[in-house]
Each structure stands twice: as structure tokens, then as C-alpha cells.
Write an enzyme that holds these catalytic residues in place. Structure first.
Site, PDB file in Angstrom:
ATOM      1  CG  HIS A  29      93.309  63.796  23.176  1.00 27.42           C
ATOM      2  ND1 HIS A  29      93.840  65.090  23.458  1.00 27.42           N
ATOM      3  CD2 HIS A  29      93.425  63.698  21.995  1.00 27.42           C
ATOM      4  CE1 HIS A  29      94.139  65.608  22.246  1.00 27.42           C
ATOM      5  NE2 HIS A  29      93.737  64.670  21.397  1.00 27.42           N
ATOM      6  CD  GLU A  42      99.693  72.460  27.911  1.00 32.14           C
ATOM      7  OE1 GLU A  42      98.577  72.458  27.491  1.00 32.14           O
ATOM      8  OE2 GLU A  42     100.736  72.777  27.051  1.00 32.14           O
ATOM      9  CG  ASP A  56     102.819  75.182  30.363  1.00 34.66           C
ATOM     10  OD1 ASP A  56     101.715  75.425  29.963  1.00 34.66           O
ATOM     11  OD2 ASP A  56     103.565  74.087  29.756  1.00 34.66           O
ATOM     12  CG  ASN A 109      96.969  65.226  24.849  1.00 38.64           C
ATOM     13  OD1 ASN A 109      96.782  64.573  25.805  1.00 38.64           O
ATOM     14  ND2 ASN A 109      97.126  66.658  25.090  1.00 38.64           N
ATOM     15  CG  ASP A 128      91.271  63.906  29.539  1.00 40.16           C
ATOM     16  OD1 ASP A 128      90.443  63.534  29.087  1.00 40.16           O
ATOM     17  OD2 ASP A 128      92.159  65.145  29.091  1.00 40.16           O
TER      18      ASP A 128
END
Length: 753
Positions: free
Chosen positions: A639, A669, A626, A634, A643
Site C-alpha cells: 500500500h 483510485e 480511474d 497494492n 500511495d
């Protein structure tokens, strides 16, 4: 009268014919008897296969129900019941289980502490040779070997597989459960062999055969045979067990056991370590057929003799009648007319003057209603020839000239095909003209045959050939050895080989790619040689070496005698469709952002690996990864930057993994890594290496160099895990500890039990 020499030759020929018929009848009886015995053996093989299937289904269902019962008892009463309660529970469970002799509870040392039978308490049965070979306390049902006696207290292991079957016997089966601090407990069930033997006997389909139930290692659990097995049978059972271990789950074979040939069928369970073998002596399988052969021989032999006697008598009578008829025909011309009337074709006899001497009934029916050709009219050959027209390739008066030439003796014969003139019916006839001399008369005989049906068939064949040439799919016609006899233009467009290059060669010499193995082609040939249509997909190679996917249909074609004569193969290029199917499959199992497995595909892979761990006991590790503070990325950079971070993180992780490892995105994530055949130390080392690599590798996103860290939870897959979610939850708990202890670290969920 026929000369005496010809008459004797005819008699000798007929005697030879009768002798050949006698030999043929004997050969037919022998062949029929052989086929009858073969079909009887085949029927018994199918019955044996059905018997093994039924008996194995019953065994598997019974043992699966037992597994569920033992698991339920262990789960619900693992540590909460005392000995008396356990005894009552076990007796109650036994009350509705005719397939069991007793149920006994074992402690961690393997000693019986509770049982449905008080005589079993305190015993410590040996559990070291149970199958499957997994850890002794694994949460699976394991089967022991055959024991003589009624129960554990009086039981003893049957060591000699060729010994006389015991009067009372049972097979032990054990199921264990571990619940942390509550410790390990096991339930041992004594399977009632008599129950299964009674069931097998009630459903037995082969009267003289018997059924053996074997473990995966070939040891005999029980048998419907009421006397001892000879050593050769035990050796045959071990050979079948070797087949099972080689992957043959079911099949049939003719076995030579001692001096006797047996029909044998077997089937093994996919999960449980057991298999069922049914045997029947071949002599018993074909005894009824042999008896039927003898009965038929005794019945048919006199009938055949009588038939041939009647045929001989009929021949003698027919010979006498024929000679009388020939004498009568030589004296009476009208009787020849009656003979011609029996012919279906039109027959006309023209004299030297060109007019008819005789016509048969078929011509009279044909001429009825046509002007100038009524009954009693002598027809001239020119008028007769005017009924037919040329087809463009012949002179206009070809029929008239052909008949005249034979009548004048210019040519020995004339043949031709002509259509009726307009208004006469549109039929097509073949005219055959020959000279004749009879009782001082000379002339010609004209035989008029209706070939309209043959012409129509030829036209249909021409249209069919044109349709095949215009077909979009490739079509190839081969003989029974796969040698190409014809191909259409679509075959050339598909493969690059023209018809001249393909003619006389086999498809495997032209387009075989090597992608299909020998078993694939063996199954294909088995199907088409049985006269059945084969459909499937193959990968072939064009003339330029390019591979392509092909949908192939092969249809056997029989000749008029029912024998296989040709194969017709229809080929369709499905390369584009296969490419689309592969792309759809990839999209269904891949995360669109990172290109790794999505959650569904990863969980399927995890379930498969957990099953492998249970079966073979080899280690496997699971990592949960994680990204730390990913929400800040973000929120701070957008965003799109997030990505980019996820894609580059996935690329870093994949670069550190082996080809056999599995990497998936579970959501957001959160990622997971499956490491087959990896111990805890190796998984921890890899996790730490990936964490450090990510920590020191900045990720470029939105023009910024972002320093990202990850927390990792680690656990091992355990054979006692009921499903994949259990291991995933354990790894998730370890990940949670890593998060709560400051992030950017690796934590594991404990060593395997």
C-alpha cells in the site's frame, strides 16, 4: 442701591436675552418641523421597503409554486397522456390556482396541443422575448411580457409601456422539459394580473403610492397604478433595471420623475428575472407632518408670547425684590447669615482677632459632636486649622500658615486641599481663603468645600490609566477625525510604533495594509458615526512591514452634551488563530494523501459550476479518471507503493490543468476533473493528452519504475441536469465504457443536447 447706569445695562441685557430666546424658539420650531418632515419621509421609506419585500416574497413564492406544478405535470405526464387526458389534467390544476388564467401544453414547434381553455388550442404564441435568456427549451421557468386580454386566444402584447393599463391582462410564463426520444414539451401558464393586483392593494401600506412589477430588462409586467405611466416613469424603471443588472438587488432612492420628487424602494429576486418597485410622492409622504407643523405653530406661538410676557413680568418683580433685598442686607448683618446658611459648603468669617464672627448652618452641622467646636463657641483660626493634616507634600502647619497670611494681609488669597486628621472622618476638603470688608468690619472668609468625591474620581482615573497601560490588548484613543490622542504600551508591542510616533497621526498613516477596500472603511465609519460599536477583523501592517490579522473593536464615546467626542479602539493580534482556522479549513476540504480536493469539496465546486452553466449557458466539461489495475499495484508492491503512485499521478494531472480547473479525489483510485468554459473537443484533447502523458511516464514507487495507465470518462454539464450527481453519473458511465473496451482510453458520454 445699584447705580442707575448698572440698572440700565441690566435691563438692556435682559431685553437682549429675551430677543435671543425668541429667535431661539423660532429656530427650534423650524428645526422641529424640518425633523418631523424628515422622520415622516424616513418612515415612508421603511414602509416602502417593507412593501417591496412582502410583495416580492409573495410573487416569488407563487412563481416557485407554479414552477413546481409545471415541472411535476411535465415529469409525470410527459409522453404518457393523450390530448383529452392532458386537457383534464390542466383544468384540474387550474381549479385551485386563482393566480392563473389558463394552462396550455405546447409541442416541439410551440403550438398549443392541449389547454384548460379550448379557445387556446392550435395557437402558436411567440416565446422569443422571454426571460431569463436561456435556450428556449431549457428546464427553467421563463417569463414573457404583459399582454392585454383575458387569455391567449384574446391576448395581445402591450407594446407601449406608457399606455393606459388594460382592463384585463395576463403575463405568460413557460416551462419546458426534454426527455430523450420522447421529445420536448412545454407548459405555458397565463398569470392572472388581477390576482396579484388585488393582493398588492390589500397589503398596501402607503395610500398615495403605487407598486410596479418589472422584468429584469425593465419592462413593466403590471402596476397598481390605475392610470397610464408618463414616459418619465418608464425611463426611471429602465434606470432601476440598469441598477439590478449592475448587482444592486435592493435599495431606495429619491427620484425626480417629471416635476415631482418620489420616494422609491426596490427589491429584485435572486433567481427569477423580476423585481418590485414601490413609489410614493414626497409631498404625500410629508403632507401629514407639514399639517402637524402648522398646527403646532398656531398653538405654540401664542403660548411662547404668553411665556415671554410672564418672564418679563417676573423679571420686573424680581428686579424690584432684589433691590429691596440688597437694601435690607446692607442694613442687617443677620440676614447675611441666613443667606450663608443656604450654601451647601461650610463658610466661616474670621475677624481681625482671629476668631469667628459668623458661621453658616453647614459649618454648624459639620462641627456638631467635635470637641471645642460646639454651637455658640467662637472658634479661633488656629483651632480650626488643627482639624486638617498635611498630605506630605506640604508643611505640617500649611493650613494655619495660609489662613494667617491672608488675615495679616501678606497674601491676597490662599487655596489648598487637606484631609481631616485621624479620627475626624477621613474626608478631603478644599479651603479657599479671601479677605473681606463689610460695613466697617474687616477679616477673612473661609470657604470649605468637600472634594472627597473628586479625589476618588481622580484616583479611579489613575487606576484606569494603570489598567490600560497593563492591558494585554492594544488600546488607542482618537478624536472624531481618527487622530491618535493616546495609546498604551500594548499598541507599541503590536505595531512597533511607540506612543510619541503615534501621537497626532492617524492609524491609516501608520498601519493600513491596503487589504480592505473603500467600501469596508465606509461601512465602518457609517457605524461609528451613528454612535454604534463596530466589531470586525482587519489585516494591518506593522512598522517593519509585516502583515498581521487583527480583531478590532471601535467604541464611540460621547461628551456630557451627548456629542461624539472620541473613539476607543481595542486591538487584538489574531494572526495565530487565523492561521489555525485556515489550516482547519484546508484539512476539511483537501484529500490528505494527494493534496487535491476531497469528494465533498469537489462536489460543492461541481454544483456551483452547474448553477453557472444554467444561468449563463457557457459550456463546462467533467472528466472521471480511474487508474487501470491499481489493485495489482497494492497487491504486488504494498500500500505504501500504491500511495506513492496516487500522489505522483495527482501531480501529473495537476501539472496539465489550468488555474481555473478543479481536481478532486472521489475515493480510492478514482479522480475527477472539472473544466469550466470548455467545449467537448477541448476536454477530449486534454483528456487524451493526460492519458498519453501517464502512459509514457513511469512512476517510481518502492524502488520500481511502474508503468501505469488510466481510463477516462468525459461528459459536458448540461443546463437540464437537475443536480451534479446526474453529470457525474454520465461521466461514470463513460468511464465504465472505457474500462469495458480495454482500458487506457478516453470515452465520452455524448454531445450536449
Amino acid at each position: 442701591m445699584r447705580p442707575p447706569g448698572w440698572s440700565r445695562l441690566a435691563d438692556l441685557g435682559f431685553i437682549a436675552f429675551l430677543a435671543s430666546c425668541v429667535l431661539g424658539a423660532g429656530a427650534a420650531l423650524l428645526y422641529h418641523g424640518t425633523r418631523l418632515e424628515h422622520e415622516a419621509a424616513q418612515t415612508q421609506r421603511r414602509l416602502l421597503a417593507a412593501e417591496t419585500h412582502h410583495n416580492l416574497d409573495h410573487l416569488v413564492q407563487t412563481l416557485n409554486a407554479l414552477d413546481l406544478t409545471l415541472g411535476s405535470l411535465l415529469e409525470t405526464g410527459h409522453a404518457s397522456h393523450g390530448t383529452d387526458t392532458w386537457n383534464a389534467l390542466l383544468r384540474d390544476a387550474l381549479r385551485h390556482a386563482p393566480h392563473l388564467r389558463s394552462l396550455s401544453l405546447l409541442d416541439e414547434q410551440g403550438r398549443v396541443i392541449a389547454s384548460s381553455s379550448q379557445h387556446n388550442i392550435g395557437l402558436q404564441p411567440a416565446l422569443d422575448d422571454y426571460l431569463p435568456e436561456v435556450p428556449q427549451w431549457a428546464d427553467v421557468l421563463r417569463l414573457g411580457t404583459l399582454h392585454a386580454g383575458r387569455d391567449l386566444a384574446s391576448g395581445r402584447k402591450v407594446v407601449d409601456p406608457a399606455a393606459e393599463p388594460p382592463a384585463l391582462a395576463f403575463v405568460p410564463a413557460v416551462r419546458s422539459l426534454h426527455k430523450g426520444e420522447a421529445g420536448r414539451l412545454s407548459l405555458l401558464a397565463a398569470l392572472n394580473v388581477d390576482y396579484f393586483l388585488t393582493h398588492f392593494t390589500q397589503h398596501e401600506q402607503t395610500g398615495q403610492g403605487w407598486v410596479d412589477v418589472l422584468r429584469y430588462d425593465g419592462s413593466l409586467l403590471f402596476s397598481t397604478r390605475d392610470h397610464a405611466h408618463e414616459p418619465a416613469t418608464a425611463q426611471a424603471n429602465r434606470a432601476l433595471a440598469a441598477r439590478w443588472q449592475g448587482g444592486e438587488e435592493l435599495g431606495s432612492v429619491d427620484e425626480q420623475i417629471g416635476a415631482t420628487t418620489h420616494l422609491t424602494a426596490w427589491r429584485m429576486a435572486r433567481i427569477l428575472p423580476i423585481g418590485v418597485v414601490a413609489r410614493l410622492p414626497l409631498a404625500d409622504a410629508t403632507a401629514e407632518a407639514q399639517a402637524e407643523n402648522r398646527r403646532q405653530f398656531y398653538i405654540l406661538l401664542p403660548l411662547i408670547g404668553l411665556a415671554f410676557g410672564l418672564v418679563l413680568l417676573a423679571y420686573l418683580l424680581a428686579r424690584r425684590s432684589t433691590r429691596q433685598q440688597m437694601d435690607s442686607q446692607a442694613r442687617d448683618f443677620d440676614r447675611m447669615a441666613r443667606l450663608l446658611d443656604a450654601l451647601p459648603a461650610c463658610v466661616l468669617l474670621f475677624g481681625r482677632n482671629g476668631r469667628t464672627l459668623l458661621t453658616n448652618h453647614a459649618w454648624q452641622e459639620f462641627a456638631a459632636g467635635r470637641a471645642g467646636f460646639g454651637p455658640g463657641n467662637a472658634v479661633h483660626f488656629r483651632d480650626y486649622a488643627s482639624l486638617f493634616r498635611h498630605d506630605g507634600a506640604q508643611p505640617e502647619n500649611a493650613a494655619e500658615e495660609g489662613i494667617r497670611s491672608v488675615l495679616l494681609g501678606e497674601v491676597p488669597a490662599f487655596d489648598g486641599e487637606f484631609e481631616l486628621c485621624a479620627g475626624q472622618g477621613g474626608q478631603v476638603f478644599q479651603l479657599m481663603v479671601r479677605p473681606f470688608v463689610r460695613d466697617g468690619m474687616q477679616g477673612i472668609a473661609v470657604l470649605q468645600l468637600d472634594v472627597s468625591a473628586r479625589r476618588q474620581a481622580e484616583e479611579r482615573n489613575r487606576l484606569l490609566h494603570a489598567a490600560l497601560d497593563a492591558a494585554a490588548n492594544a488600546v488607542v484613543i482618537t478624536d472624531t477625525s481618527a487622530t491618535i490622542e493616546w495609546s498604551n504600551p500594548a499598541f507599541t508591542a503590536l505595531t512597533g510604533f511607540c506612543a510619541d510616533e503615534a501621537l497626532g497621526r492617524k492609524p491609516k498613516e501608520l498601519i493600513k495594509s491596503g487589504r480592505q477596500n473603500a467600501e469596508f472603511y465606509g461601512a465602518l465609519w457609517d457605524t461609528i458615526l451613528r454612535g454604534e460599536v463596530w466589531r470586525g477583523e482587519v489585516v494591518n501592517k506593522r512598522k517593519d512591514g509585516q502583515l498581521y490579522d487583527e480583531a478590532l473593536t471601535i467604541t464611540p464615546v460621547r461628551d456630557r452634551n451627548g456629542r461624539l467626542a472620541h473613539f476607543v479602539a481595542v486591538k487584538e493580534d489574531i494572526t495565530a488563530r487565523k492561521r489555525q482556522e485556515h489550516e482547519l479549513q484546508r484539512l476539511a476540504s483537501t484529500d490528505p494523501l494527494t493534496g487535491v480536493r476531497n469528494r465533498r469539496a469537489f462536489m460543492e465546486r461541481l454544483e456551483a459550476e452547474l448553477a453557472r452553466v444554467r444561468r449563463y449557458g457557457k459550456p463546462a466539461a467533467l472528466l472521471m479518471l480511474d487508474l487501470d489495475h491499481f489493485k495489482r499495484v497494492n497487491d504486488s508492491y504494498g500500500h505504501a507503493a500504491g500511495d506513492t503512485v496516487l500522489r505522483q499521478f495527482a501531480a501529473l494531472v495537476r501539472a496539465a490543468l489550468r488555474q481555473t480547473d478543479s481536481f478532486g479525489r472521489l475515493g480510492g483510485e478514482e479522480f475527477a476533473v472539472l473544466l469550466p468554459e470548455t467545449e467537448l473537443s477541448g476536454a477530449a484533447e486534454l483528456a487524451e493528452r493526460m492519458r498519453a502523458q501517464l502512459e509514457r511516464t513511469p512512476i517510481e514507487a518502492g524502488g520500481q519504475a511502474l508503468h501505469i495507465t488510466a481510463s477516462i470518462g468525459l461528459t459536458l454539464l448540461e443546463s437540464t441536469d437537475p443536480h451534479a450527481d446526474t453529470a457525474l453519473a454520465r461521466a461514470d458511465n463513460a468511464l465504465y465504457r472505457a474500462k469495458s473496451m480495454g482500458r487506457n482510453r478516453v470515452e465520452h458520454g455524448g454531445a450536449p443536447t
